[in-house]
Design a protein around this motif. Structure first.
Motif, mmCIF file in Angstrom:
data_model
loop_
_atom_site.group_PDB
_atom_site.id
_atom_site.type_symbol
_atom_site.label_atom_id
_atom_site.label_comp_id
_atom_site.label_asym_id
_atom_site.label_seq_id
_atom_site.Cartn_x
_atom_site.Cartn_y
_atom_site.Cartn_z
ATOM 1 N N THR A 64 -2.119 -0.141 30.371
ATOM 2 C CA THR A 64 -1.822 -1.384 29.674
ATOM 3 C C THR A 64 -0.319 -1.484 29.458
ATOM 4 O OG1 THR A 64 -2.132 -0.334 27.514
ATOM 5 C CG2 THR A 64 -4.049 -1.433 28.494
ATOM 6 N N GLU A 65 0.160 -2.683 29.142
ATOM 7 C CA GLU A 65 1.594 -2.908 28.987
ATOM 8 C C GLU A 65 1.897 -3.530 27.632
ATOM 9 O OE1 GLU A 65 3.753 -1.834 31.017
ATOM 10 O OE2 GLU A 65 2.534 -1.399 32.797
ATOM 11 N N PRO A 66 2.988 -3.088 26.992
ATOM 12 C CA PRO A 66 3.398 -3.704 25.726
ATOM 13 C C PRO A 66 3.860 -5.141 25.925
ATOM 14 C CG PRO A 66 4.394 -1.536 26.008
ATOM 15 C CD PRO A 66 3.808 -1.920 27.331
ATOM 16 N N ARG A 80 -1.684 2.935 25.344
ATOM 17 C CA ARG A 80 -1.294 3.310 23.988
ATOM 18 C C ARG A 80 -2.529 3.428 23.089
ATOM 19 N NH1 ARG A 80 2.995 -0.620 22.014
ATOM 20 N NH2 ARG A 80 3.449 0.984 20.446
ATOM 21 N N ASP A 98 -6.273 0.217 21.464
ATOM 22 C CA ASP A 98 -5.046 0.389 22.256
ATOM 23 C C ASP A 98 -4.001 -0.527 21.639
ATOM 24 O OD1 ASP A 98 -2.964 -0.066 24.194
ATOM 25 O OD2 ASP A 98 -4.283 0.689 25.763
ATOM 26 N N ASN A 100 -1.607 -1.957 22.751
ATOM 27 C CA ASN A 100 -1.251 -3.101 23.591
ATOM 28 C C ASN A 100 -2.304 -4.201 23.581
ATOM 29 O OD1 ASN A 100 1.203 -1.960 24.313
ATOM 30 N ND2 ASN A 100 0.328 -0.901 26.081
ATOM 31 N N ALA A 118 -4.929 -8.767 21.589
ATOM 32 C CA ALA A 118 -3.681 -9.397 22.015
ATOM 33 C C ALA A 118 -3.926 -10.831 22.462
ATOM 34 C CB ALA A 118 -3.043 -8.594 23.140
ATOM 35 N N SER A 127 3.767 -6.080 20.517
ATOM 36 C CA SER A 127 3.591 -4.627 20.621
ATOM 37 C C SER A 127 4.732 -3.935 21.357
ATOM 38 C CB SER A 127 2.272 -4.300 21.338
ATOM 39 O OG SER A 127 2.314 -4.702 22.697
ATOM 40 N N GLY A 128 5.809 -4.656 21.675
ATOM 41 C CA GLY A 128 6.841 -4.116 22.551
ATOM 42 C C GLY A 128 8.051 -3.519 21.883
ATOM 43 N N GLY A 134 1.700 -3.502 17.389
ATOM 44 C CA GLY A 134 0.579 -3.879 18.239
ATOM 45 C C GLY A 134 -0.732 -3.772 17.479
#
Length: 777
Positions: A64-66, A80, A98, A100, A118, A127-128, A134
């Motif tokens: 997953t990505e922030p 995460r 998670d 993210n 999200a 979450s970045g 997040g």
């Protein structure tokens, strides 16, 4: 316990009596200067346990990505995932949040997205930035099977790519960076694999920083229907990153730096979105939020209850992340004050001196602070800024009360989330008002019986490790690094490693096993010897670490070598430390009578290397650098004691090369046997060289046995007079080449090295053999 020089940070020491604090509505805090000398070693050292945990992979989660894309490498994780627990519905399903965005349900090791937090709160979802931003946590109501109700906490950036966010429950910290939002969800069908239903906002808090917002939310699993605590929601709320010197964690008119307890089904709270339990410790006190259960926290990370405590009341334990010095576990009771803003652990700080901790004042009892029942301190490299993150953070854990692993019964297991180490303390020894309980580090094994560090499981030196528990009390380890979860399925006897024979323990000045990188910089190796001289991995950094141990129990080593054999440059991979004024931690070698250099070597490429300082393609360096200690006046090349391969009478030989007097002549003891026989390609070999400066005697050893050889220089180049070396501190250590200050490439070694040792005497042949046997048994 070995006393170590510590670099400490601290924040304001604030003197406020418990009586005065009771009436505070705003932090009007009087700063008191610390009394006494700084504390050098604030917490007892952990011991190695003879218990090993066997870990079986339970689940792998998708990447997953922030949001937005991070700039902090610590947020660039595979997934995460932030914890694991079991749904309270008897289904056996596990839930995993998670940061993210996804909330997963897991059954039979297969994760499926139950709810995308999200997506539900886009575009404000954030979450970045910040380690805990997040979707932080989920808590399922104990009656979830019937009412389908659960709660989440996530962060939003106010006005992030959309309209301004809703107002906060209480006035936000200013300037406000993010909001932490608690949401109630009610599922149409609690047994469904994908959420459908309704939601409502319960609480919204605003924080000035991107760290230390709301961490965990949870219900007390030991509470039964009819109990006062049943269905009440606990929230671990950080100080927003502004607790140093501000008094915020001690202010009782703000939720920051507190544990809160609310009734999510009640209506007497702000806006009628939740209730304030009448049994909370500060209800109806002027200037105090009724939601507060305990105060005085920086970053309360994870809390849990002892499910089968023999006490009348179940114990609540909190893992609390410190500023720069103390990671702590607290036994939480209603009304506690853990002192942050005034104390870190059981010590005083001063906001004007963030590098030290100080003893408690004589009248400390009047402040009413509660101190940890378990604690450990940081150990950054010498010279590391005391205001910089040194890479330690407790996550918290659980008291094991399961049936299957009796060796763990009654032990509170917890993790350091950065290093990925797993510890325990005995619940029976975790007592308020007493010295902290002794903590032990648990060994880790895979199901094949191989002992590993957590980074060996994760493939990343920053494990980002947390712990979870199911309804049966079984424990799980959760790693963001590779997005995996392992279940603790067994325990085994784990022999406590003995690094050196007993006779050498007081002489083991530096010991590098390459299993202990400094967490904030993987290009630095922690010295496990007495001197704590941290070693730099030069040019290759973390990439020099390879999964290739030289002997049983070793998992890792470092790769050294020439990078570009065709171009003159300074990019060779080597290791070392250098200080033109002398490396202070190497003072044990100042005027010393003898030295031993030892370590494991595996030749992995062409040796010697092409000489990049000349244009002749047939020209090669006339030496291969292995390991050694520099002299007190060295330019980075001159040595006091060295293992190396050099030309002797036109022929390369394995040698011990030493110098007694700075600037004086050196002596070389060379092996008769061909160096390629002594160090065959792709084979680990243990080498040692000893130097007795009082007699002029030197020796070489291979795999614990003496290597026949000869002295190269006639006469007495050392000018032996019965005394030791020059009374100067060495300027450094070099491994795998010359010039550890990295000024030029010279004599690189295309090889791997493991467990390099520097001892401050010439050890005996029997001790060399004992060291070799100890490693290989």
């Amino acid at each position: 316990m070995r006393t170590r020089q510590r670099w400490r940070s601290a924040v304001a020491a604030v003197a406020v009596t418990a009586t005065a604090l009771a009436g505070l509505t705003t932090a009007m805090l009087a700063t008191a200067a610390p009394v006494g000398d700084p504390i050098e070693d604030p917490a007892p050292e952990e011991k190695q346990s003879t218990i090993g945990l066997v870990l079986e992979e339970y689940a792998q989660f998708p990447k997953t990505e922030p949001i937005p894309a991070p700039v902090d490498r610590r947020l660039m994780r595979h997934a995460r995932i932030n914890g694991i627990g079991e749904l309270p519905d008897g289904s056996g399903r596990m839930y995993v949040p998670d940061l993210n965005g996804p909330l997963y349900f897991v059954q039979d090791g297969e994760p499926r997205v139950y709810l995308d937090v999200a997506a539900r709160f886009a575009p404000e979802f954030f979450s970045g930035r910040g380690m805990g931003s997040g979707f932080g946590f989920a808590a399922f109501h104990p009656d979830f099977e019937d009412n389908g109700t659960f709660y989440t906490v996530h962060s939003e950036r106010p006005g992030n790519a959309g309209p301004p966010s809703d107002p906060t429950t209480y006035p936000a910290q200013t300037p406000t960076f993010l909001h932490a939002v608690v949401t109630e969800w009610v599922a149409d069908d609690p047994a469904a694999e994908v959420f459908s239903g309704t939601s409502r906002e319960v609480m919204r808090l605003g924080f000035a920083g991107q760290v230390h917002a709301i961490q965990q939310i949870d219900f007390n699993p030991t509470a039964k229907p009819g109990d006062e605590d049943y269905g009440l929601l606990y929230l671990a709320v950080g100080d927003g990153g502004i607790g140093v010197g501000t008094g915020v964690p001690q202010e009782r008119d703000t939720p920051a730096g507190k544990i809160l307890r609310i009734d999510p089904a009640g209506t007497n709270g702000p806006g009628g979105t939740y209730g304030i339990p009448a049994s909370n410790p500060f209800v109806d006190e002027p200037g105090t939020l009724g939601e507060i259960y305990a105060i005085g926290m920086r970053d309360p990370h994870r809390f849990s209850w002892d499910q089968k405590s023999k006490r009348a009341e179940p114990r609540m334990f909190l893992g609390h992340i410190g500023e720069h010095a103390i990671e702590a576990v607290y036994d939480v009771q209603a009304g506690d004050n853990f002192g942050w803003g005034d104390r870190e652990g059981k010590y005083v700080f001063d906001a004007s001196d963030r590098c030290n901790l100080y003893p408690l004042p004589e009248d400390d009892a009047s402040f009413g602070f509660t101190y940890p029942v378990v604690a450990y301190d940081h150990d950054p490299p010498p010279g590391w800024s005391c205001t910089a993150d040194s890479g330690y953070a407790i996550s918290g854990g659980f008291v094991y009360r399961g049936r299957d692993l009796p060796a763990l019964d009654g032990k509170y297991l917890f993790t350091d989330l950065v290093e990925g180490r797993v510890f325990y303390a005995k619940e029976s020894q975790m007592r308020r008002g007493r010295d902290e309980a002794q903590m032990y580090e648990l060994a880790l094994y895979d199901t094949d019986g191989t002992r590993k560090r957590m980074p060996d499981f994760t493939g990343d030196e920053r494990a980002d490790l947390r712990m979870g528990r199911d309804a049966s009390g079984d424990l799980y380890l959760v790693a963001k690094a590779n997005g995996k979860i392992w279940k603790v399925v067994d325990t085994v006897h784990a022999p406590v490693p003995q690094d050196v024979p007993r006779s050498l323990e007081k002489n083991n000045v530096s010991f590098y096993d390459f299993e202990h990188p400094f967490q904030q910089n993987g290009a630095v190796e922690i010295d496990r010897g007495l001197s704590r001289t941290y070693l730099n991995l030069i040019n290759g950094g973390e990439d020099m670490r390879v999964a290739d141990g030289a002997y049983p129990g070793s998992n890792n080593s470092i790769q050294l070598g020439q990078v570009d054999p065709l171009t003159a440059g300074n990019d060779d991979w080597k290791a070392g430390v250098y200080d033109a004024a002398g490396v202070p931690t190497l003072s044990a070698f100042n005027g010393v009578d003898g030295i031993t250099v030892a370590g494991w070597v595996k030749m992995t490429g062409q040796n010697p290397s092409p000489n990049t300082t000349t244009a002749d393609p047939d020209d090669f360096y006339n030496a291969v650098g292995l390991a050694g200690l520099l002299s007190g006046d060295s330019d980075g090349h001159g040595v006091r004691a060295l293992l190396e391969i050099i030309q002797v009478d036109g022929e390369l030989r394995l040698v011990a090369l030493g110098r007694r007097i700075d600037g004086g002549a050196s002596q070389t003891f060379a092996a008769h046997e061909d160096w390629r026989t002594l160090l065959p390609q792709d084979e680990w070999v243990h080498l040692a060289a000893t130097f007795d400066y009082t007699t002029g005697k030197m020796a070489l050893y291979r795999n614990g046995e003496r290597v026949p050889g000869f002295y190269v220089v006639d006469g007495d180049p050392w000018q032996v007079d019965g005394s030791g070396t020059s009374a100067t501190t060495p300027r450094g250590i070099k491994i795998g080449g010359s010039f550890p200050q990295d000024t030029q490439e010279r004599n690189p070694c295309n090889c791997r090295m493991d467990t390099i040792q520097l001892l401050d005497r010439a050890i005996t042949p029997r001790e060399v053999a004992a060291q070799y046997r100890l490693m290989t048994r």
